[in-house]
Design an enzyme around this catalytic site. Structure first.
Site: not given
Ligand code: ATP
Ligand code: MG
Length: 563
Positions: A38, A264, A274
C-alpha cells in the site's frame, strides 16, 4: 554460492505447498505471485522478506511476480511512496518487468463485481451509522444483529449504490456490505463492508471516484484478475481467508488464487509499523523516512547496507506460521560478512591529533603502497602519501598508558600502517586546557613496510593520515534507534519513550584520504580499525564530505551483554 543455487534447498511450508500444487498440475503448473504494497509509507525490512519471498518464489519456480499497488485508501497514499517503493524493489535486485499494476486500475471492474453481488442478492447498501454498525456487529462471543436495511430489494440496492457512486451522499451516510452471516463465529464474515463513500482525491484517479472498495474486496479480486496462483500475505489476514474465498466463490472471476499466510518479520531494537515509523518522521525524531537509523530499505541503503546482506538476512531469519522477533545482530552479521568482501579499505582519522616526525625531511612526500582489500586480491593496491606531518586518532596516544597499551606513548614505539615505526619523543599541550596539541616523534627509516629490513616488530599498528593532503569530513556514527529489544511490546508505554538518545553522534573534524572526494554513495568503504562507512547520498557534496558509519567492525553490543 549463487542465490538461485541456494534457494532450491529451502523447504519451508510455502515451498512445500507450491511443490504439491505443481505435482498436481494445479493452475496448469504455473506459479504467479505478487507483491502488494500500500503506498502509504516507505518499505521496511519486513517488506524485504515479502519481496524476497514473492519475487524469489517466482524466480525459483519459473513463474512470474507482479508489483501491485494496493491503492484503495486515497487519504493516506501518495506518489512519493509509489516512487520510493519502486526504487527499493529495484535496489533489492528484483524486476516486475511489464507487470506493474494498481488496484485503482481495476476500480471499474471492481465496481461491476459489487453490482454483480448486489444482483445476486449477496450485497446490500446499509444506512446505519458507523457506531451502529459496530454495535450490531456483536463480539467474538456474541452473535451480531442484522441491520434493518439488510433486506432491501436488489433494485433499491442498485439504485442506492449508483447514487453512492454519483456522489449524492455524504461520507459515511451509506455503505455497501456483503450479505454473509451476522452470527458467524468469524467476525470478518458478519456482513463486512465492501465499498465506502470517501470524497477524497486519489493520487491516480483524481476525483473520478468518491466510493472506494475496501481492502478485502479489492485484494482477492485483483489477485484473480491478474491470474495470481499463490497470494502470499501476513498472518493478520488468516481470519480474512474465508472472506477472500467467499468473494471469489460468489463472483464471476477468472480464477481462484490460494491465499497463504506467514508470520511477519519483526526485528529487535526497532519498530516496524508504518504508522509508528511515520510518527518518527512527523515528529522529526529522525530526518526522514530514509534517515540511516530507520529500518526502512531507503534508510538501510543510505546507511551503506547492501541489498545482498538484506536478502541473506531475510533468508536466514526465514518465516514461520507464528509471530517471532529476529535478532538485529543476525542482520548485522550478514552485513559484516558481505562488506568484508566488498569494502575498499582506506584510512580515516575521526578524532585527529597531529604528529610531527622530527627527523623526516620537511619537504619530502613519499608514496606508499596500501592494499585495497586483503580478502580480495583483484581489488589491487593504491598509493597513499606520507610526509613529516600526519594525524592519528587521539585515542591511539596516551601520556600515561596502562600496562597493556600497545599504541603510542612517550618513549614508546608503534608501527604506522603501511609506513614506518615511529617513537614518541615529546608532546606539546594547550596551556589552558592541558589537551595534547602536537605529538613529536622520530621515525626509523629502516622500518618501511614491505622492505626486507622492516622485519623489526613492535606490538601495535595504528592508522594515520597525511596532514598535507588529507580532506576534512563530517562523520556520522549511528547506533540502534531504541535502547530496548522490544520497544513496542509494552502496550502501556509509548514506544518513543525508549528512543536511544545517542543513536546519532556527529564528528565534525575528521580527516580522510583525498581519493574519497570522488566516492559514490553506493561505494562500500572500510575505514581501517573504525568500521564500515559510505558517503551520505543526501548531505555530502564537493564542499563538505559527509560519511555515514554503516556499522562498526565488531558487535559492541554482544560484548556488553557478555560482560
Ligand atoms: P499496513 O498496516 O499499512 O497495511 P503493511 O506493513 O501491511 O502495513 P503493506 O504495504 O500492506 O504494509 O505491505 C505489503 C506487503 O508486505 C503485504 O503483503 C504485507 O503482508 C507484507 N508485509 C508487511 N510487513 C511485513 C513484515 N513485517 N514482514 C513480512 N511481510 C510484511
Ligand atoms: Mg497491509
Amino acid at each position: 554460492m549463487k542465490n538461485t543455487e541456494k534457494k532450491y534447498q529451502l523447504n519451508d511450508f510455502i515451498r512445500q505447498k507450491i511443490r504439491t500444487d505443481l505435482k498436481e498440475n494445479k493452475n496448469n503448473g504455473k506459479v504467479h505471485t505478487r507483491f502488494p504494497p500500500e503506498p502509504n509509507g516507505y518499505l521496511h525490512i519486513g517488506h524485504a522478506l515479502s519481496i524476497w519471498l514473492n519475487f524469489g518464489l517466482a524466480e525459483e519456480f519459473n513463474g512470474k511476480c507482479n508489483l501491485r499497488f494496493d491503492d484503495t485508501n486515497p487519504e493516506k497514499e501518495e506518489v512519493e511512496y509509489v516512487d520510493s517503493i519502486k526504487e527499493d524493489i529495484k535496489w533489492l535486485g528484483y524486476n516486475w518487468e511489464d507487470r506493474l499494476y494498481y488496484a485503482s486500475d481495476y476500480f471499474e471492474q471492481l465496481y461491476s463485481y459489487a453490482v454483480e453481488l448486489i444482483k445476486k442478492g449477496k450485497a446490500y447498501v446499509d444506512s446505519l451509522t458507523a457506531d451502529e454498525i459496530k454495535k450490531y456487529r456483536g463480539t467474538p462471543t456474541e452473535p451480531g444483529k442484522e441491520s434493518p436495511h439488510r433486506n432491501r430489494t436488489v433494485e433499491e440496492n442498485l439504485n442506492l449504490f449508483e447514487k453512492m457512486r454519483a456522489g449524492e451522499f455524504k461520507d459515511g451516510e451509506h455503505i455497501l456490505r456483503a450479505k454473509i452471516d451476522m452470527s458467524s463465529p468469524n467476525m470478518n464474515l458478519r456482513d463486512p463492508a465492501i465499498y465506502r463513500i470517501k470524497k477524497a482525491t486519489h493520487h491516480r484517479t483524481g476525483d473520478k471516484w468518491c466510493i472506494y472498495p475496501m481492502y478485502d474486496f479489492a485484494h482477492g479480486q485483483s489477485d484473480a484478475l491478474e491470474g495470481i496462483t499463490h497470494s502470499i500475505c501476513t498472518l493478520e489476514f488468516e481470519n480474512h481467508r474465508p472472506l477472500y474465498d467467499w468473494l471469489l466463490d460468489n463472483l464471476s472471476v477468472p480464477c481462484h488464487p490460494q491465499q497463504i499466510e506467514f508470520a511477519r518479520l519483526n526485528l529487535s531494537y526497532t519498530v516496524m509499523s508504518k504508522r509508528k515509523l511515520l510518527t518518527l518522521v512527523q515528529n522529526k525524531t529522525v530526518s526522514g523516512w530514509d534517515d540511516p537509523r530507520m529500518p526502512t530499505l531507503s534508510g538501510f541503503r543510505r546507511r551503506g547496507y547492501t541489498s545482498e546482506a538484506i536478502k541473506n538476512f531475510v533468508e536466514k531469519a526465514g518465516f514461520a506460521k507464528r509471530e517471532n522477533v529476529s535478532d538485529i545482530s543476525l542482520l548485522e552479521h550478514c552485513l559484516r560478512e558481505d562488506l568484508n568482501y566488498k569494502a575498499l579499505r582506506v584510512m580515516a582519522v575521526l578524532n585527529p591529533v597531529k604528529i610531527i616526525i622530527e627527523n623526516y625531511p620537511e619537504n619530502k612526500t613519499e608514496e606508499l603502497d596500501a592494499i585495497n582489500n586483503p580478502e580480495d586480491e583483484t581489488m589491487g593496491k593504491r598509493k597513499i602519501s606520507f610526509s613529516r606531518e600526519i594525524f592519528i586518532e587521539k585515542e591511539d596516544f596516551m601520556e600515561e598508558p596502562p600496562k597493556k597499551f600497545f599504541r603510542l606513548s612517550p618513549g614508546n614505539e608503534v608501527r604506522l600502517r603501511y609506513a614506518y615505526i615511529i617513537k614518541c619523543v615529546s608532546v606539546e599541550k594547550d596551556k589552558n586546557t592541558g589537551d595534547v596539541k602536537v605529538i613529536n616523534c622520530v621515525y626509523d627509516p629502516e622500518t618501511k613496510s614491505g622492505m626486507p629490513q622492516s622485519s623489526r616488530k613492535v606490538k601495535g599498528t595504528i592508522h594515520w593520515i597525511n596532514a598535507n593532503d588529507c580532506v576534512d569530513a563530517e562523520v556520522r556514527l549511528y547506533d540502534r534507534l531504541f535502547t530496548i529489544e522490544h520497544p513496542d511490546k509494552d502496550k502501556e508505554k509509548d514506544f518513543t519513550e525508549f528512543l536511544n538518545p545517542d543513536s546519532l553522534i556527529v564528528l565534525n573534524n575528521c580527516k580522510v584520504e583525498p581519493s574519497l572526494k570522488d566516492s559514490n554513495p553506493l561505494d562500500k568503504l572500510q575505514f581501517e580499525r573504525r568500521g564500515y562507512f559510505c558517503i551520505d547520498s543526501k548531505d555530502s557534496n564537493k564542499d563538505k564530505l559527509v560519511f555515514n558509519r554503516t556499522i562498526p567492525l565488531r558487535d559492541s553490543w554482544a560484548k556488553i551483554s557478555k560482560q
